[in-house]
Scaffold this motif. Structure first.
Motif, PDB file in Angstrom:
ATOM      1  N   VAL A 175       0.065   8.536   3.617  1.00  0.00           N
ATOM      2  CA  VAL A 175       0.145   7.423   4.582  1.00  0.00           C
ATOM      3  C   VAL A 175      -1.255   7.089   5.111  1.00  0.00           C
ATOM      4  CG1 VAL A 175       1.020   6.665   6.832  1.00  0.00           C
ATOM      5  CG2 VAL A 175       2.517   7.956   5.284  1.00  0.00           C
ATOM      6  N   ALA A 176      -2.021   8.128   5.408  1.00  0.00           N
ATOM      7  CA  ALA A 176      -3.380   7.899   5.920  1.00  0.00           C
ATOM      8  C   ALA A 176      -4.227   7.159   4.886  1.00  0.00           C
ATOM      9  CB  ALA A 176      -4.033   9.236   6.293  1.00  0.00           C
ATOM     10  N   ILE A 177      -4.034   7.474   3.614  1.00  0.00           N
ATOM     11  CA  ILE A 177      -4.770   6.772   2.555  1.00  0.00           C
ATOM     12  C   ILE A 177      -4.313   5.313   2.491  1.00  0.00           C
ATOM     13  CG2 ILE A 177      -5.163   6.655   0.060  1.00  0.00           C
ATOM     14  CD1 ILE A 177      -4.954   9.768   0.032  1.00  0.00           C
ATOM     15  N   ALA A 178      -2.994   5.093   2.578  1.00  0.00           N
ATOM     16  CA  ALA A 178      -2.477   3.713   2.562  1.00  0.00           C
ATOM     17  C   ALA A 178      -3.028   2.926   3.742  1.00  0.00           C
ATOM     18  CB  ALA A 178      -0.945   3.730   2.601  1.00  0.00           C
ATOM     19  N   GLU A 197       0.831  -1.212   0.000  1.00  0.00           N
ATOM     20  CA  GLU A 197       0.000   0.000   0.000  1.00  0.00           C
ATOM     21  C   GLU A 197       0.865   1.262   0.000  1.00  0.00           C
ATOM     22  OE1 GLU A 197      -2.965  -0.240  -0.771  1.00  0.00           O
ATOM     23  OE2 GLU A 197      -3.287  -2.363  -0.341  1.00  0.00           O
ATOM     24  N   LEU A 198       1.988   1.217   0.727  1.00  0.00           N
ATOM     25  CA  LEU A 198       2.888   2.385   0.733  1.00  0.00           C
ATOM     26  C   LEU A 198       3.495   2.592  -0.652  1.00  0.00           C
ATOM     27  CD1 LEU A 198       4.558   2.028   4.238  1.00  0.00           C
ATOM     28  CD2 LEU A 198       3.043   3.861   3.458  1.00  0.00           C
ATOM     29  N   ALA A 199       3.817   1.497  -1.330  1.00  0.00           N
ATOM     30  CA  ALA A 199       4.352   1.623  -2.691  1.00  0.00           C
ATOM     31  C   ALA A 199       3.298   2.239  -3.600  1.00  0.00           C
ATOM     32  CB  ALA A 199       4.782   0.256  -3.209  1.00  0.00           C
ATOM     33  N   ARG A 200       2.072   1.854  -3.408  1.00  0.00           N
ATOM     34  CA  ARG A 200       0.999   2.369  -4.242  1.00  0.00           C
ATOM     35  C   ARG A 200       0.850   3.891  -4.106  1.00  0.00           C
ATOM     36  NH1 ARG A 200      -5.024   0.617  -4.968  1.00  0.00           N
ATOM     37  NH2 ARG A 200      -4.824  -0.745  -3.197  1.00  0.00           N
ATOM     38  N   VAL A 201       1.063   4.414  -2.885  1.00  0.00           N
ATOM     39  CA  VAL A 201       0.969   5.866  -2.705  1.00  0.00           C
ATOM     40  C   VAL A 201       2.330   6.551  -2.841  1.00  0.00           C
ATOM     41  CG1 VAL A 201      -1.112   5.666  -1.273  1.00  0.00           C
ATOM     42  CG2 VAL A 201       1.146   5.809  -0.157  1.00  0.00           C
TER      43      VAL A 201
END
Ligand code: ADP
Ligand code: MG
Length: 254
Positions: A159-162, A134-138
């Motif tokens: 980060v909050a979105i991830a 998820e961090l890679a995605r954002v």
């Protein structure tokens, strides 16, 4: 065959004491809908989103997620409570706030794994692998070990979105996700939200970014006086609003 809504909201009311903030909201959210919610400050937009995952308890009304009723009127009709557990509801409805709400004492990856560990009971390795995806995605894989205080506002919001995405919610709620950001950081957060829209995620977004709403949303809602005043495709609501309140709002948010 008509498709069933992901989220069905009927007669939603919320009062704080004598302040009757939401006055009968009805809305069907369909799978893949990207709904932008506009309205003046104080019109109840945040309260509306917070009622959807029971951060606020609605005063009355009914909310149905994938055909399951999340809350019903009590026998005296005064309040409703989730029948499904709150934890289950909040896994399925992710929320991103204006002020990020990261845990300051946890690293980036700690923030993203927290829900996976405590709510979904994943082991550390599984949670961390998921969090890194998820961090890679954002675009923040390299910030995994940083604390929030060392991140920019735009990075904190990503980060909050991830963190919300890690729980794989059916529905994402964004409450003015760029309002606390310096102007030069708005674009990176809107870019992430845009990419989620392109993936077909179902989302409700409260925003004052009318231009972004126009391109992001398939439906636009204008709220005032505790009700949905006008609702429709972005072209209709943003380019040719019928309601004078919508017209006045848009004139102020050019
Ligand atoms: P918006 O997000 O559209 O700016 P809000 O939902 O934050 O509007 O607020 C709508 C109204 O509800 C305001 O009058 C606000 O003062 C009131 N309100 C919101 N949250 C609370 C609360 N927790 N307690 C009391 N009043 C609240
Ligand atoms: Mg608000």
């Amino acid at each position: 065959m008509t498709e069933a809504p992901v989220l069905r909201i009927r007669g939603l009311n919320k009062s704080f004491g004598t302040n009757h903030v939401l006055r009968g909201i009805d809305l069907d959210v369909m799978a893949g809908d990207r709904i932008a919610i506009l309205g003046a400050s104080g019109s109840g937009k945040s309260t509306f989103l917070r009622c959807l995952n029971f951060m606020e308890t609605p005063s009355s009304g009914e909310i149905t997620l994938d055909g399951r009723v999340l809350g019903r009127p009590r026998p005296d009709g005064s309040r409703i409570y989730p029948e499904a557990s709150l934890t289950a509801v909040r896994q399925r409805i992710g929320m991103v706030f204006q002020q990020f709400n990261l845990f300051p004492h946890m690293t980036t990856i700690g923030n993203v794994t927290e829900g996976l560990r405590t709510v979904q009971r994943k082991d550390r390795a599984t949670a961390e692998a998921r969090a890194m995806r998820e961090l890679a995605r954002v675009g923040l894989a390299e910030k995994a070990q940083e604390y929030p205080s060392r991140l920019s506002g735009g990075q904190k919001q990503r980060v909050a979105i991830a963190r919300a995405l890690a729980l794989d919610p059916d529905l994402m709620l964004f409450d003015e996700p760029t309002s606390a950001l310096d102007p030069e950081l708005v674009g990176e957060v809107l870019g992430v939200i845009r990419s989620l829209a392109d993936e077909g995620r179902t989302m409700l977004l409260v925003t004052h970014e009318v231009g972004f709403a126009y391109h992001f949303a398939n439906r636009v809602i204008f709220m005032a006086d505790g009700v949905i005043q006008e609702e429709g495709p972005p072209d209709a609501v943003l380019k040719g609003p019928q309601n004078p309140r919508t017209q006045a709002f848009l004139a102020r948010h050019k």
